[in-house]
Design an enzyme around this catalytic site. Sequence first.
Site: not given
Ligand SMILES: Cc1ncc(COP(=O)(O)O)c(C=O)c1O
Length: 420
Positions: A15, A143, A236, A265
């Site tokens: 980014y 996201y 998610d 995470k």
């Molecule tokens: C809600 C959500 N889903 C998916 C992801 C993607 O995760 P990764 O960066 O481990 O691929 C993120 C990353 O910030 C996220 O906040």
Amino acid sequence: MNWYGDNINHIWLPYTQMQTAPPPLAVVGAQGCHIQLSDGRRLVDGIASWWTACHGYRHPHIEKSVIKQLETLPHVMFGGLVHEPALRLAGRLVKIAPAGLSRVFFSDSGSVAVEVALKMALQYWQNKRQPNRNRFLCFRHGYHGDTTGAMSVSDPESMHKAFRSYSMKQYVVDIPSEEYGFAELDSLLEGVHKNLAAIIVEPLVQCAGGMKFHSSDVLAEIFRLSRKYDILFIADEIATGFGRTGLMFACNEAGISPDILCIGKALTSGTLSLAATLATEGIFREFLSDDPEFAFMHGPTYMANPLACAAAHASLDLFEREPRLEQVEHIEAQLREALVPCRAMKGVKDVRIKGAIGAVELEHMDKERLRARFIEEGVWLRPLENVIYIMPPFVISSDDLKKLTDAAVKVVGEMAITQA
Ligand SMILES: Cc1ncc(COP(=O)(O)O)c(C=O)c1O
């Protein structure tokens, strides 16, 4: 020339506009809630390494658990072979996840956990002989990751704009509010539900899209609509899972159980990369058949890595043994007291607090200048677009949290003076 010398010319950062971005900071260590820089400075971490390090860095229990695992089985492929750390972790995750999720598919990152969820939903309908259910409904400001499928269900107008022409087209709508939007969503679903595989949402907080909150009632109502139209519901919780919004999972606050849950995470508390997609037994059963074509075709090389599973076990132990969710409550109270006064400041659009998330949204900001100011103040805060946010490790002391909020208030105040 920094200590990293010429090697900096061989790296491509995430980014980042590599031509204009200031040089990255060189880190030589991290401990608890602090990041140690090579030049001797020590920053208080207000981001917990993209919201992962919930127990802080180098927690001795997690370190010991990973080292012990390293001595027996650092890795083995998960195709045709299983191991105790993964099997036991699957059982533990099912116990703490919202009710009804009984199958765990491991992967190695959040984006991949989302890809797995989308593919599961698509193939679930295909196996049920409803192949037209091949679209998703997702939300503006959402996201879900940077891989192709995850991008397609993220906000098409934000960071992935460059790939719009390539991305699959989905139904993208605003998250309804209590007052507005549900009738519209209901009638949209009535029209298109036969083409929808699933609704995907970040429960309670759209994090990377700007720390935008919705209430548990709104979440419960979206879920209710998914039941009304027989659409799968994917939560998610990669960012919100493991206590960030106050309960172990954000879905708990709305009393809902998704059909599919994505986690990652904080699963290993920022120690090693691990993610998982959990599904109900009903979904799993649709993949059972004499026909090999019904099997789920996905399998990341490092899925269920034993070291990462060992870190996840240790992290779950800590949630059991230590008062993490109470710590989140204290963080929330302190953030509220310290940040809410920013609301009266010039240039501040909104201040939002939920669990261990504090966000100050500004009318506009010079992101790079603010980032530099925070480093001068001895804190690691990295605004997203026009939002300054604090998402610290849950073990942060009240003094260190004060350093973060003082820095945020000071820098927002400076901006107000500049604009006066
Ligand atoms: C809600 C959500 N889903 C998916 C992801 C993607 O995760 P990764 O960066 O481990 O691929 C993120 C990353 O910030 C996220 O906040």
